[in-house]
Design a protein around this motif. Sequence first.
Motif, PDB file in Angstrom:
ATOM      1  N   ARG A 167     -10.735 -54.663  15.793  1.00  0.00           N
ATOM      2  CA  ARG A 167     -10.525 -54.014  14.498  1.00  0.00           C
ATOM      3  C   ARG A 167     -10.927 -52.541  14.541  1.00  0.00           C
ATOM      4  NH1 ARG A 167     -12.359 -57.994   9.606  1.00  0.00           N
ATOM      5  NH2 ARG A 167     -10.490 -59.285   9.654  1.00  0.00           N
ATOM      6  N   ILE A 168     -12.034 -52.275  15.227  1.00  0.00           N
ATOM      7  CA  ILE A 168     -12.493 -50.887  15.342  1.00  0.00           C
ATOM      8  C   ILE A 168     -11.485 -50.069  16.149  1.00  0.00           C
ATOM      9  CG2 ILE A 168     -14.286 -49.400  16.314  1.00  0.00           C
ATOM     10  CD1 ILE A 168     -16.281 -51.666  15.685  1.00  0.00           C
ATOM     11  N   ARG A 169     -11.001 -50.653  17.235  1.00  0.00           N
ATOM     12  CA  ARG A 169     -10.015 -49.954  18.070  1.00  0.00           C
ATOM     13  C   ARG A 169      -8.722 -49.722  17.293  1.00  0.00           C
ATOM     14  NH1 ARG A 169      -5.954 -51.200  22.150  1.00  0.00           N
ATOM     15  NH2 ARG A 169      -5.987 -49.509  23.657  1.00  0.00           N
ATOM     16  N   THR A 170      -8.267 -50.731  16.572  1.00  0.00           N
ATOM     17  CA  THR A 170      -7.053 -50.593  15.781  1.00  0.00           C
ATOM     18  C   THR A 170      -7.225 -49.529  14.709  1.00  0.00           C
ATOM     19  OG1 THR A 170      -6.509 -52.907  16.168  1.00  0.00           O
ATOM     20  CG2 THR A 170      -5.399 -51.835  14.328  1.00  0.00           C
ATOM     21  N   ALA A 171      -8.361 -49.523  14.035  1.00  0.00           N
ATOM     22  CA  ALA A 171      -8.615 -48.517  13.006  1.00  0.00           C
ATOM     23  C   ALA A 171      -8.699 -47.118  13.605  1.00  0.00           C
ATOM     24  CB  ALA A 171      -9.905 -48.846  12.262  1.00  0.00           C
ATOM     25  N   ALA A 172      -9.325 -47.004  14.768  1.00  0.00           N
ATOM     26  CA  ALA A 172      -9.430 -45.699  15.424  1.00  0.00           C
ATOM     27  C   ALA A 172      -8.060 -45.190  15.860  1.00  0.00           C
ATOM     28  CB  ALA A 172     -10.372 -45.791  16.614  1.00  0.00           C
ATOM     29  N   LEU A 173      -7.238 -46.073  16.428  1.00  0.00           N
ATOM     30  CA  LEU A 173      -5.887 -45.671  16.820  1.00  0.00           C
ATOM     31  C   LEU A 173      -5.051 -45.274  15.616  1.00  0.00           C
ATOM     32  CD1 LEU A 173      -4.943 -48.236  19.592  1.00  0.00           C
ATOM     33  CD2 LEU A 173      -5.218 -45.776  19.840  1.00  0.00           C
ATOM     34  N   PHE A 174      -5.184 -46.025  14.537  1.00  0.00           N
ATOM     35  CA  PHE A 174      -4.436 -45.686  13.327  1.00  0.00           C
ATOM     36  C   PHE A 174      -4.884 -44.328  12.782  1.00  0.00           C
ATOM     37  CE2 PHE A 174      -3.703 -45.901   8.703  1.00  0.00           C
ATOM     38  CZ  PHE A 174      -2.329 -46.030   8.724  1.00  0.00           C
ATOM     39  N   GLY A 200       5.365 -33.311  18.983  1.00  0.00           N
ATOM     40  CA  GLY A 200       6.203 -34.497  18.848  1.00  0.00           C
ATOM     41  C   GLY A 200       5.864 -35.550  19.887  1.00  0.00           C
ATOM     42  N   ARG A 201       5.568 -35.109  21.091  1.00  0.00           N
ATOM     43  CA  ARG A 201       5.180 -36.039  22.146  1.00  0.00           C
ATOM     44  C   ARG A 201       3.850 -36.715  21.816  1.00  0.00           C
ATOM     45  NH1 ARG A 201       4.821 -33.655  28.035  1.00  0.00           N
ATOM     46  NH2 ARG A 201       4.821 -31.853  26.679  1.00  0.00           N
ATOM     47  N   LEU A 202       2.919 -35.966  21.234  1.00  0.00           N
ATOM     48  CA  LEU A 202       1.630 -36.530  20.823  1.00  0.00           C
ATOM     49  C   LEU A 202       1.823 -37.604  19.756  1.00  0.00           C
ATOM     50  CD1 LEU A 202      -1.503 -36.488  20.777  1.00  0.00           C
ATOM     51  CD2 LEU A 202      -1.313 -34.703  19.038  1.00  0.00           C
ATOM     52  N   VAL A 203       2.674 -37.322  18.776  1.00  0.00           N
ATOM     53  CA  VAL A 203       2.932 -38.293  17.714  1.00  0.00           C
ATOM     54  C   VAL A 203       3.608 -39.537  18.282  1.00  0.00           C
ATOM     55  CG1 VAL A 203       4.214 -38.694  15.565  1.00  0.00           C
ATOM     56  CG2 VAL A 203       3.006 -36.538  15.897  1.00  0.00           C
ATOM     57  N   GLU A 204       4.569 -39.351  19.190  1.00  0.00           N
ATOM     58  CA  GLU A 204       5.246 -40.500  19.797  1.00  0.00           C
ATOM     59  C   GLU A 204       4.275 -41.368  20.597  1.00  0.00           C
ATOM     60  OE1 GLU A 204       8.484 -39.066  22.142  1.00  0.00           O
ATOM     61  OE2 GLU A 204       9.531 -38.246  20.407  1.00  0.00           O
ATOM     62  N   THR A 205       3.382 -40.730  21.329  1.00  0.00           N
ATOM     63  CA  THR A 205       2.409 -41.472  22.136  1.00  0.00           C
ATOM     64  C   THR A 205       1.470 -42.282  21.270  1.00  0.00           C
ATOM     65  OG1 THR A 205       2.517 -39.758  23.824  1.00  0.00           O
ATOM     66  CG2 THR A 205       0.633 -41.245  23.909  1.00  0.00           C
ATOM     67  N   THR A 206       0.966 -41.677  20.191  1.00  0.00           N
ATOM     68  CA  THR A 206       0.072 -42.421  19.310  1.00  0.00           C
ATOM     69  C   THR A 206       0.818 -43.515  18.555  1.00  0.00           C
ATOM     70  OG1 THR A 206       0.306 -40.750  17.562  1.00  0.00           O
ATOM     71  CG2 THR A 206      -1.570 -40.523  19.052  1.00  0.00           C
ATOM     72  N   THR A 207       2.068 -43.282  18.224  1.00  0.00           N
ATOM     73  CA  THR A 207       2.878 -44.319  17.567  1.00  0.00           C
ATOM     74  C   THR A 207       3.042 -45.521  18.481  1.00  0.00           C
ATOM     75  OG1 THR A 207       4.090 -42.659  16.291  1.00  0.00           O
ATOM     76  CG2 THR A 207       5.100 -44.827  16.485  1.00  0.00           C
ATOM     77  N   GLU A 208       3.331 -45.273  19.755  1.00  0.00           N
ATOM     78  CA  GLU A 208       3.467 -46.371  20.711  1.00  0.00           C
ATOM     79  C   GLU A 208       2.155 -47.137  20.855  1.00  0.00           C
ATOM     80  OE1 GLU A 208       4.873 -44.625  24.303  1.00  0.00           O
ATOM     81  OE2 GLU A 208       6.826 -44.124  23.450  1.00  0.00           O
ATOM     82  N   ALA A 209       1.034 -46.422  20.878  1.00  0.00           N
ATOM     83  CA  ALA A 209      -0.263 -47.078  21.017  1.00  0.00           C
ATOM     84  C   ALA A 209      -0.571 -47.962  19.798  1.00  0.00           C
ATOM     85  CB  ALA A 209      -1.360 -46.043  21.202  1.00  0.00           C
ATOM     86  N   VAL A 210      -0.232 -47.466  18.610  1.00  0.00           N
ATOM     87  CA  VAL A 210      -0.467 -48.253  17.394  1.00  0.00           C
ATOM     88  C   VAL A 210       0.457 -49.468  17.356  1.00  0.00           C
ATOM     89  CG1 VAL A 210      -0.251 -48.210  14.875  1.00  0.00           C
ATOM     90  CG2 VAL A 210      -1.384 -46.320  16.051  1.00  0.00           C
ATOM     91  N   ASP A 211       1.697 -49.294  17.783  1.00  0.00           N
ATOM     92  CA  ASP A 211       2.651 -50.400  17.772  1.00  0.00           C
ATOM     93  C   ASP A 211       2.278 -51.499  18.768  1.00  0.00           C
ATOM     94  OD1 ASP A 211       4.119 -49.247  15.782  1.00  0.00           O
ATOM     95  OD2 ASP A 211       5.641 -48.391  17.136  1.00  0.00           O
ATOM     96  N   GLN A 212       1.592 -51.157  19.841  1.00  0.00           N
ATOM     97  CA  GLN A 212       1.204 -52.151  20.829  1.00  0.00           C
ATOM     98  C   GLN A 212       0.074 -53.037  20.325  1.00  0.00           C
ATOM     99  OE1 GLN A 212       0.285 -50.139  24.464  1.00  0.00           O
ATOM    100  NE2 GLN A 212       2.428 -49.731  24.936  1.00  0.00           N
ATOM    101  N   GLU A 213      -0.663 -52.589  19.339  1.00  0.00           N
ATOM    102  CA  GLU A 213      -1.792 -53.375  18.801  1.00  0.00           C
ATOM    103  C   GLU A 213      -1.308 -54.560  18.015  1.00  0.00           C
ATOM    104  OE1 GLU A 213      -5.217 -53.158  19.207  1.00  0.00           O
ATOM    105  OE2 GLU A 213      -4.586 -51.870  20.814  1.00  0.00           O
TER     106      GLU A 213
END
Length: 55
Positions: free
Chosen positions: A4-11, A42-55
């Motif tokens: 939960r902490i990791r998911t919240a931090a990634l979000f 844009g690349r930064l946003v895409e990378t964080t989006t992928e990380a959040v989607d993998q959770e």
Amino acid sequence: MFDRIRTAALFGLHQASVAVGISLFPVAVFARQHLGINVPVGRLVETTTEAVDQE
């Protein structure tokens, strides 16, 4: 619990990167038109989006 902490931090990181991307948009447009420099937000946003989607 750590999931939960990791998911919240990634979000939070994703939301922060989206906010930075929105606020830097005028700077990115100026840099591209007048200086010929691409700002890779844009690349930064895409990378964080992928990380959040993998959770």
